[in-house]
Structures are given as C-alpha cells and as structure tokens.
Design a protein around this motif. Structure first.
Motif, PDB file in Angstrom:
ATOM      1  N   ASP A  54       0.997  -1.123  -0.052  1.00 52.14           N
ATOM      2  CA  ASP A  54      -0.049   0.052  -0.074  1.00 52.14           C
ATOM      3  C   ASP A  54       0.870   1.232  -0.019  1.00 52.14           C
ATOM      4  OD1 ASP A  54      -1.663   2.013   0.329  1.00 52.14           O
ATOM      5  OD2 ASP A  54      -2.909   0.891   1.923  1.00 52.14           O
ATOM      6  N   THR A  55       1.034   1.814  -1.168  1.00 47.65           N
ATOM      7  CA  THR A  55       1.863   3.013  -1.581  1.00 47.65           C
ATOM      8  C   THR A  55       1.418   4.296  -0.922  1.00 47.65           C
ATOM      9  OG1 THR A  55       0.891   3.178  -3.646  1.00 47.65           O
ATOM     10  CG2 THR A  55       3.044   1.701  -3.435  1.00 47.65           C
ATOM     11  N   GLY A  56       0.080   4.330  -0.436  1.00 48.70           N
ATOM     12  CA  GLY A  56      -0.640   5.614  -0.341  1.00 48.70           C
ATOM     13  C   GLY A  56      -1.096   6.201  -1.513  1.00 48.70           C
ATOM     14  N   ARG A 197      -0.879  10.298 -11.963  1.00 52.73           N
ATOM     15  CA  ARG A 197      -2.056  11.367 -12.197  1.00 52.73           C
ATOM     16  C   ARG A 197      -2.039  12.400 -11.581  1.00 52.73           C
ATOM     17  NH1 ARG A 197      -6.580   6.204 -12.497  1.00 52.73           N
ATOM     18  NH2 ARG A 197      -5.351   5.337 -14.423  1.00 52.73           N
ATOM     19  N   CYS A 198      -0.927  12.706 -10.697  1.00 54.61           N
ATOM     20  CA  CYS A 198      -0.785  13.731 -10.084  1.00 54.61           C
ATOM     21  C   CYS A 198       0.399  14.593 -10.520  1.00 54.61           C
ATOM     22  CB  CYS A 198      -0.846  13.385  -8.495  1.00 54.61           C
ATOM     23  SG  CYS A 198      -0.762  14.913  -7.294  1.00 54.61           S
ATOM     24  N   LEU A 199       0.068  15.324 -11.370  1.00 57.13           N
ATOM     25  CA  LEU A 199       1.419  16.212 -12.108  1.00 57.13           C
ATOM     26  C   LEU A 199       2.088  17.098 -11.110  1.00 57.13           C
ATOM     27  CD1 LEU A 199      -0.343  14.921 -14.305  1.00 57.13           C
ATOM     28  CD2 LEU A 199       0.996  16.374 -15.851  1.00 57.13           C
ATOM     29  N   GLY A 200       3.343  17.175 -11.235  1.00 55.40           N
ATOM     30  CA  GLY A 200       4.017  18.100 -10.270  1.00 55.40           C
ATOM     31  C   GLY A 200       4.164  17.393  -9.037  1.00 55.40           C
ATOM     32  N   GLU A 201       4.472  18.221  -8.014  1.00 63.93           N
ATOM     33  CA  GLU A 201       5.080  17.715  -6.572  1.00 63.93           C
ATOM     34  C   GLU A 201       3.867  16.791  -6.013  1.00 63.93           C
ATOM     35  OE1 GLU A 201       6.999  20.217  -3.836  1.00 63.93           O
ATOM     36  OE2 GLU A 201       7.370  18.409  -2.545  1.00 63.93           O
ATOM     37  N   LEU A 202       4.180  15.754  -5.264  1.00 65.48           N
ATOM     38  CA  LEU A 202       3.071  14.950  -4.596  1.00 65.48           C
ATOM     39  C   LEU A 202       2.933  15.132  -3.119  1.00 65.48           C
ATOM     40  CD1 LEU A 202       4.020  11.159  -5.939  1.00 65.48           C
ATOM     41  CD2 LEU A 202       2.144  12.815  -6.684  1.00 65.48           C
ATOM     42  N   THR A 203       1.957  15.618  -2.621  1.00 70.64           N
ATOM     43  CA  THR A 203       1.728  16.064  -1.218  1.00 70.64           C
ATOM     44  C   THR A 203       0.550  15.117  -0.931  1.00 70.64           C
ATOM     45  OG1 THR A 203       0.296  17.818  -1.860  1.00 70.64           O
ATOM     46  CG2 THR A 203       2.686  18.468  -1.390  1.00 70.64           C
ATOM     47  N   HIS A 208      -4.908  13.249  -2.295  1.00 65.85           N
ATOM     48  CA  HIS A 208      -6.342  13.014  -1.936  1.00 65.85           C
ATOM     49  C   HIS A 208      -7.185  13.719  -2.954  1.00 65.85           C
ATOM     50  CE1 HIS A 208      -9.958  13.529   0.400  1.00 65.85           C
ATOM     51  NE2 HIS A 208      -9.966  14.750  -0.033  1.00 65.85           N
ATOM     52  N   ALA A 209      -6.833  14.993  -3.421  1.00 72.44           N
ATOM     53  CA  ALA A 209      -7.680  15.605  -4.365  1.00 72.44           C
ATOM     54  C   ALA A 209      -7.673  14.525  -5.576  1.00 72.44           C
ATOM     55  CB  ALA A 209      -7.132  16.721  -5.016  1.00 72.44           C
ATOM     56  N   VAL A 210      -6.818  14.041  -6.204  1.00 71.91           N
ATOM     57  CA  VAL A 210      -7.025  13.063  -7.326  1.00 71.91           C
ATOM     58  C   VAL A 210      -7.654  12.000  -7.091  1.00 71.91           C
ATOM     59  CG1 VAL A 210      -4.526  11.987  -7.486  1.00 71.91           C
ATOM     60  CG2 VAL A 210      -5.564  12.582  -9.689  1.00 71.91           C
ATOM     61  N   THR A 290     -15.648  19.748  -8.542  1.00 70.38           N
ATOM     62  CA  THR A 290     -15.402  21.101  -8.231  1.00 70.38           C
ATOM     63  C   THR A 290     -16.332  21.508  -6.768  1.00 70.38           C
ATOM     64  OG1 THR A 290     -17.127  22.082  -9.488  1.00 70.38           O
ATOM     65  CG2 THR A 290     -14.637  22.497 -10.320  1.00 70.38           C
ATOM     66  N   ASN A 291     -17.239  20.643  -6.613  1.00 66.87           N
ATOM     67  CA  ASN A 291     -17.923  20.801  -5.246  1.00 66.87           C
ATOM     68  C   ASN A 291     -17.260  20.085  -4.075  1.00 66.87           C
ATOM     69  OD1 ASN A 291     -20.022  22.519  -5.818  1.00 66.87           O
ATOM     70  ND2 ASN A 291     -21.575  20.854  -6.304  1.00 66.87           N
ATOM     71  N   SER A 292     -16.833  18.969  -4.243  1.00 66.34           N
ATOM     72  CA  SER A 292     -16.323  18.247  -3.543  1.00 66.34           C
ATOM     73  C   SER A 292     -14.746  18.469  -3.055  1.00 66.34           C
ATOM     74  CB  SER A 292     -16.395  16.907  -3.586  1.00 66.34           C
ATOM     75  OG  SER A 292     -15.574  16.442  -4.715  1.00 66.34           O
ATOM     76  N   LEU A 293     -14.109  19.275  -4.126  1.00 66.96           N
ATOM     77  CA  LEU A 293     -12.602  19.680  -3.770  1.00 66.96           C
ATOM     78  C   LEU A 293     -12.578  21.176  -3.831  1.00 66.96           C
ATOM     79  CD1 LEU A 293     -11.122  16.992  -5.985  1.00 66.96           C
ATOM     80  CD2 LEU A 293     -11.209  17.240  -3.773  1.00 66.96           C
TER      81      LEU A 293
END
Ligand code: XMP
Length: 315
Positions: A54-56, A197-203, A208-210, A290-293
């Motif tokens: 489980d990589t998170g 699928r999370c372009l740029g730096e991973l936080t 969570h958003a993607v 856009t509502n949930s994020l």
C-alpha cells in the motif's frame, strides 16, 4: 486463436520446473499481477508469498478491495503499509521519469525486505508485452519506464520470473475469465498509481484530490453506462494538473488547480482514441469535482487527444 486453458497449463508447468525455492510475487490487485499470482499459486502453492504494497498512491478503498479479492483465490498475502516511505522518497520530485524510477526502486527495496523475511529466491511479476516494449526493450525509444521494467535496480538479487511477458491485455483478460478472477473486466491501473496522475510535486493533499476526482469519474461513468447512457470506456480517470487559474465560489475568489478527465477506447493500450462522452455526464462530473474539492480545484477540462500523439496517462 489464443487458447487460455492450454496457456495456463503450460505456464504453470514451466513455473513448476523453473522455481525450485521460495518465490514472492508483487500483487497490485490489477488483472496482470492477479493472473500471474493465481497461476503461480497453482504451480508452486506453499512456496509462493504474495506481497501487496500500500503505497498511499492507490484509489479510494482499493486496499481493502484488493485484500478481499486476493483472499478469495486462497493466496498467502502480506500487506506492507508504506505510504510515508513513498511520500518521503518522492518529496520535491516533479519529473515523470524520476517519479517512476523512485517508485520502482522503492517497490524492489520493499520486496527485498520481504524476501529476507521469507528467504525467497525468486520474484514473480505480471509484466506483459506493452510494459517492456514501451520501456525501451533495448531496441525502441523509451516512452515511459514502467515501474516493473525500467525501475528495476541493477544490484537486485532476486531472480525475476515473468509468465505473461509475451501477452497483450486482451489475452490476459481471457486468462482471468478462465481462472474466474473477479477483476477480469476491471480497467487498467498503472503500477505507479496516482503518482502519475498527480502532475507536479506529490503531497498528501494533492493525492487526496486526485483520488476523489478519480472516484467521481469512475462512479459517474459506471452509473451512466449501467443506465445505458454511454458505453463504458476502456480506461477512464482523472489527473490533477499543477495549473492554477482564477475562479469564483459563491462570491469568493478561488485560485485553484485543474482536473483533467481522460477516457479512451483501446484494445491493448498501445494506441487509443479518446471517448466521446455525452456533455451532460461530463457536466455532472465537473460539478461534483469542483464541489467536493472546493478548496483546491476550480476548473475541470476534458482531454480530446488520441494516442498517438498523446499517451493514455499524462506522465
Ligand atoms: P500510456 O500512458 O503509456 O499507458 O499510454 C498505456 C497503458 O499502460 C498503463 N500504464 C502502466 N501500467 N505500469 C503499469 O503496469 C506503469 O508504469 C504504467 N504506465 C502506464 C496505462 O494506465 C495504460 O493502460
């Protein structure tokens, strides 16, 4: 014509002959590694240790679903929770190939730790033909290093066994149906997971958003398809782009990132056409995302690029 029953019998026999000691297999829950694990289990039974990391970087509820699916096939499974290690290793990394290499290397380090615990000599992998073809394969240009090929470190001590190496996705799905594996029709999910699928730096916040956006896309497409409003695409997901734009929520200015929705038709992932999705469905997805994020995403776009010239994933 591909004969899945004979392939399974021959592959199991070959593994039985080749694997004379304990083996571990990397299970991601996808069709490829599950098929490889079920065949390996038929071949070597108790000598096989399945490891799920489980990589998170997995999709919503995916770890629980995978654990339950693998246990129905009687596999001997260990789950390694490694979210913090992945986020630490990927800190500050934005370049896609670097991400893939780091993820692949950490996978192997974790497997080596598991190898030591069970004293394994072999690593069984569900690598299929497009994985090594697109990773260069020595004769072609490297398009993307698939984590299970380009990411393997040179000093690795495990001996790699790849029973599905020469197969394409549709053939692996045939095997899965013959083996009555529940994920036979599941859409592909890349080894590096939501990282690409999370372009740029991973936080953790951005992942969570993607993850939420992917869950919304999957749910809306699957519902619409079951109601006969569209055909289910071959692959469908969301990616988060590090592109900020100005938006407005209520009467408050929001400076947020962008989600791109991707859906394609394909046979084997080697080429693809973007799917034509009814606007009403895309509209619903856009509103839900856009509502949930609200805090982080204020714009949703749809990708209308075939492969080539694009690829299916964005990294
Ligand atoms: P691309 O993005 O190269 O993807 O057009 C083709 C298919 O492969 C999946 N993919 C991967 N699968 N490890 C995998 O197991 C990877 O590193 C990887 N990268 C892409 C992608 O989701 C699509 O189905």
């Amino acid at each position: 014509m591909f004969d899945s029953a004979s392939f399974i019998e021959e592959a199991a026999q070959k593994m039985k002959d080749e694997i004379d000691d304990v083996a571990i297999i990397a299970c991601s829950g996808g069709v490829d590694s599950t098929v490889a694990a079920v065949i390996a289990n038929q071949a070597i039974g108790d000598k096989l240790h399945c490891v799920y990391v489980d990589t998170g970087l997995m999709r919503k509820n995916e770890t629980e679903e995978i654990q339950s699916m693998l246990s129905t096939h009687g596999l001997n499974l260990t789950t390694v929770f490694a979210e913090n290690r992945y986020f630490e290793a990927l800190k500050g990394i934005t370049e896609p190939e670097q991400k893939r290499k780091i993820i692949g290397e950490l996978f192997i380090r974790i497997f080596e730790e598991e190898q030591t615990k069970v004293n394994a000599k072999y690593l069984v992998q569900g690598t299929i033909a497009p994985d090594w073809i697109e990773s260069g394969g020595g004769v072609r240009d490297t398009i993307k290093s698939h984590h299970n090929v380009g990411g393997l470190p040179e000093d690795m001590t495990l001996l790699v066994v790849e029973p599905l190496r020469d197969l394409y996705k549709d053939e692996v799905r045939d095997l899965a149906r013959t083996l009555e594996i529940k994920v036979a029709e599941r859409q592909p999910f890349p080894g590096p997971g939501l990282a690409i699928r999370c372009l740029g730096e991973l936080t953790k916040e951005r992942v969570h958003a993607v993850r939420e956006a992917c869950a919304i896309v999957e749910e809306e497409f699957e519902n619409a398809a079951s109601e006969g409003k569209m055909e289910i695409p071959w692959q469908y997901f969301a990616a988060l782009l590090p592109v900020k734009s100005v938006g407005v929520h209520g009467d408050v200015r929001v400076y947020g990132e962008t989600v791109v929705v991707r859906a394609v038709q394909s046979l084997d992932g080697m080429s693809a056409r973007y799917s034509e999705i009814p606007h009403s469905i895309l509209q619903k997805i856009s509103t839900r995302i856009t509502n949930s994020l609200k805090e982080s995403v204020n714009r949703v776009v749809y990708d209308i690029t075939h492969k080539p010239p694009g690829t299916i994933e964005w990294e």
